[in-house]
Design a protein around this motif. Structure first.
Motif, PDB file in Angstrom:
ATOM      1  N   UNK A  80       4.512  32.196 -49.610  1.00  0.00           N
ATOM      2  CA  UNK A  80       4.317  33.602 -49.256  1.00  0.00           C
ATOM      3  C   UNK A  80       5.192  33.945 -48.069  1.00  0.00           C
ATOM      4  N   UNK A  81       5.927  35.056 -48.210  1.00  0.00           N
ATOM      5  CA  UNK A  81       6.820  35.514 -47.133  1.00  0.00           C
ATOM      6  C   UNK A  81       7.787  34.416 -46.688  1.00  0.00           C
ATOM      7  N   UNK A  82       8.420  33.751 -47.667  1.00  0.00           N
ATOM      8  CA  UNK A  82       9.411  32.693 -47.415  1.00  0.00           C
ATOM      9  C   UNK A  82       8.820  31.462 -46.729  1.00  0.00           C
ATOM     10  N   UNK A  83       7.521  31.319 -46.758  1.00  0.00           N
ATOM     11  CA  UNK A  83       6.863  30.189 -46.104  1.00  0.00           C
ATOM     12  C   UNK A  83       6.108  29.372 -47.151  1.00  0.00           C
ATOM     13  N   UNK A  84       6.533  28.144 -47.312  1.00  0.00           N
ATOM     14  CA  UNK A  84       5.913  27.243 -48.289  1.00  0.00           C
ATOM     15  C   UNK A  84       4.892  26.343 -47.599  1.00  0.00           C
ATOM     16  N   UNK A  85       3.760  26.181 -48.256  1.00  0.00           N
ATOM     17  CA  UNK A  85       2.745  25.269 -47.742  1.00  0.00           C
ATOM     18  C   UNK A  85       2.242  24.398 -48.890  1.00  0.00           C
ATOM     19  N   UNK A  86       2.417  23.109 -48.739  1.00  0.00           N
ATOM     20  CA  UNK A  86       1.973  22.143 -49.751  1.00  0.00           C
ATOM     21  C   UNK A  86       0.938  21.219 -49.101  1.00  0.00           C
ATOM     22  N   UNK A  87      -0.253  21.197 -49.678  1.00  0.00           N
ATOM     23  CA  UNK A  87      -1.333  20.371 -49.146  1.00  0.00           C
ATOM     24  C   UNK A  87      -1.817  19.420 -50.229  1.00  0.00           C
ATOM     25  N   UNK A  88      -1.777  18.127 -49.948  1.00  0.00           N
ATOM     26  CA  UNK A  88      -2.261  17.101 -50.879  1.00  0.00           C
ATOM     27  C   UNK A  88      -3.407  16.334 -50.230  1.00  0.00           C
ATOM     28  N   UNK A  89      -4.544  16.283 -50.928  1.00  0.00           N
ATOM     29  CA  UNK A  89      -5.707  15.548 -50.429  1.00  0.00           C
ATOM     30  C   UNK A  89      -6.109  14.505 -51.466  1.00  0.00           C
ATOM     31  N   UNK A  90      -6.382  13.324 -51.020  1.00  0.00           N
ATOM     32  CA  UNK A  90      -6.849  12.292 -51.944  1.00  0.00           C
ATOM     33  C   UNK A  90      -7.846  11.360 -51.270  1.00  0.00           C
ATOM     34  N   UNK A  91      -8.852  10.956 -52.031  1.00  0.00           N
ATOM     35  CA  UNK A  91      -9.779   9.923 -51.567  1.00  0.00           C
ATOM     36  C   UNK A  91      -9.083   8.576 -51.655  1.00  0.00           C
TER      37      UNK A  91
END
Length: 322
Positions: A263-274
């Motif tokens: 959004x608005x040229x801003x990338x956010x990638x979040x990975x969660x794992x047990x």
């Protein structure tokens, strides 16, 4: 060693120029010498102007890409500095045009010369940086490609396709296409400095689909994507490192959450794992080192990589795509 050599070369260039410049100003273009010479008094102000320009103004305006504004400011500083020399130090009493024609060179020459030296060394640094990026990217791509066509991984993918050809034959062509697309992306499309984010997301989607099939009944994979525009570009095979680690180090009968938003040229990638908390999770052994190096080379201050261990292993990448 290279940094020391670079700084030594710069210092030598600066010393040689100032020695030559002072000699010419004192003995060639002026009737005054040493104690009587107003240039010697102005010289220290000139040195301050040169290094303020090199250390503050030039880097700032180049970073902002305000080239026209910098040019106007450069000309204004040169004009005012020359007027200062004429009216305060030399006391020539001449007109503005006469002052500029006689003395402007003493201000312009060092400013232009050292600006050129700054630009030259910056270009050399950028050239070396580009070569380093290419080398890092090539090593990373080869490593990733090797992992993808590793007999074990390839066997698992083909075995998945074989199983589907028996149980769900109608879906087999789609799996073959997914595998083909991903190999094509790694082999050919990822050679570019940047690729379409849309293609990169398609590559990730295919990658995740195979993992969903292979780990069906063993792991729950939640994958959500939101992208506001289709025109974004990104360096290839960055995000897959985070996602691959999440799969590789997640425990059996666990949940893997992957969220990708732009959004608005801003990338956010979040990975969660047990993960199995009886085993030590070592950040330096889960493939993030290469990612950090590439991000430092490609995005410098335009990214943030956070690694957290709060019962779950959470990796967050925030990237400025502009």
């Amino acid at each position: 060693m290279q940094t020391l050599k670079k700084h030594s070369t710069q210092i030598l260039i600066h010393l040689l120029f100032w020695m030559l410049f002072v000699f010419v100003s004192l003995f060639v273009f002026t009737p005054y010498y040493w104690a009587e010479n107003p240039f010697l008094q102005y010289f220290f102000i000139l040195v301050v102007l040169v290094y303020v320009n090199n250390q503050l103004l030039l880097p700032f305006f180049v970073k902002k890409k305000w080239y026209l504004l910098y040019t106007l400011l450069f000309l204004l500083i040169s004009f005012l500095a020359t007027q200062l020399y004429c009216n305060v130090f030399a006391l020539c009493g001449c007109s503005i045009m006469k002052c500029l024609s006689d003395y402007l060179w003493q201000t312009l020459v060092p400013l232009i010369f050292f600006a050129f030296v700054w630009i030259l060394f910056r270009y050399i640094d950028q050239t070396k940086e580009v070569e380093k990026i290419k080398q890092e990217r090539t090593e990373m791509e080869l490593k990733f490609l090797k992992s993808q066509i590793n007999p074990h991984v390839l066997f698992n993918n083909l075995n998945t396709i074989y199983s589907y050809s028996i149980e769900k034959p109608n879906e087999t062509p789609d799996l073959i296409l997914k595998l083909s697309d991903n190999l094509k992306h790694v082999l050919y499309e990822s050679n570019a400095k940047k690729v379409s984010l849309k293609k990169e997301i398609h590559f990730i989607k295919n990658y995740i689909e195979f993992h969903k099939i292979r780990t069906e009944g063993l792991k729950q994979i939640n994958y959500k994507v939101f992208v506001d525009k289709d025109y974004h570009q990104i360096a290839p095979l960055l995000l897959i490192t985070i996602i691959e680690n999440a799969f590789k180090h997640s425990s059996v009968n666990s949940i893997v959450d992957i969220q990708l938003t732009v959004k608005n040229n801003r990338l956010k990638c979040v990975c969660k794992n047990d993960y199995d908390n009886t085993k030590k999770v070592n950040e330096n052994t889960i493939g993030l080192n290469n990612l950090k190096k590439r991000l430092d080379l490609l995005y410098k201050e335009d990214y943030e990589l956070l690694v957290e261990n709060r019962g779950q292993y959470i990796v967050t990448l925030i990237l400025n795509l502009a």
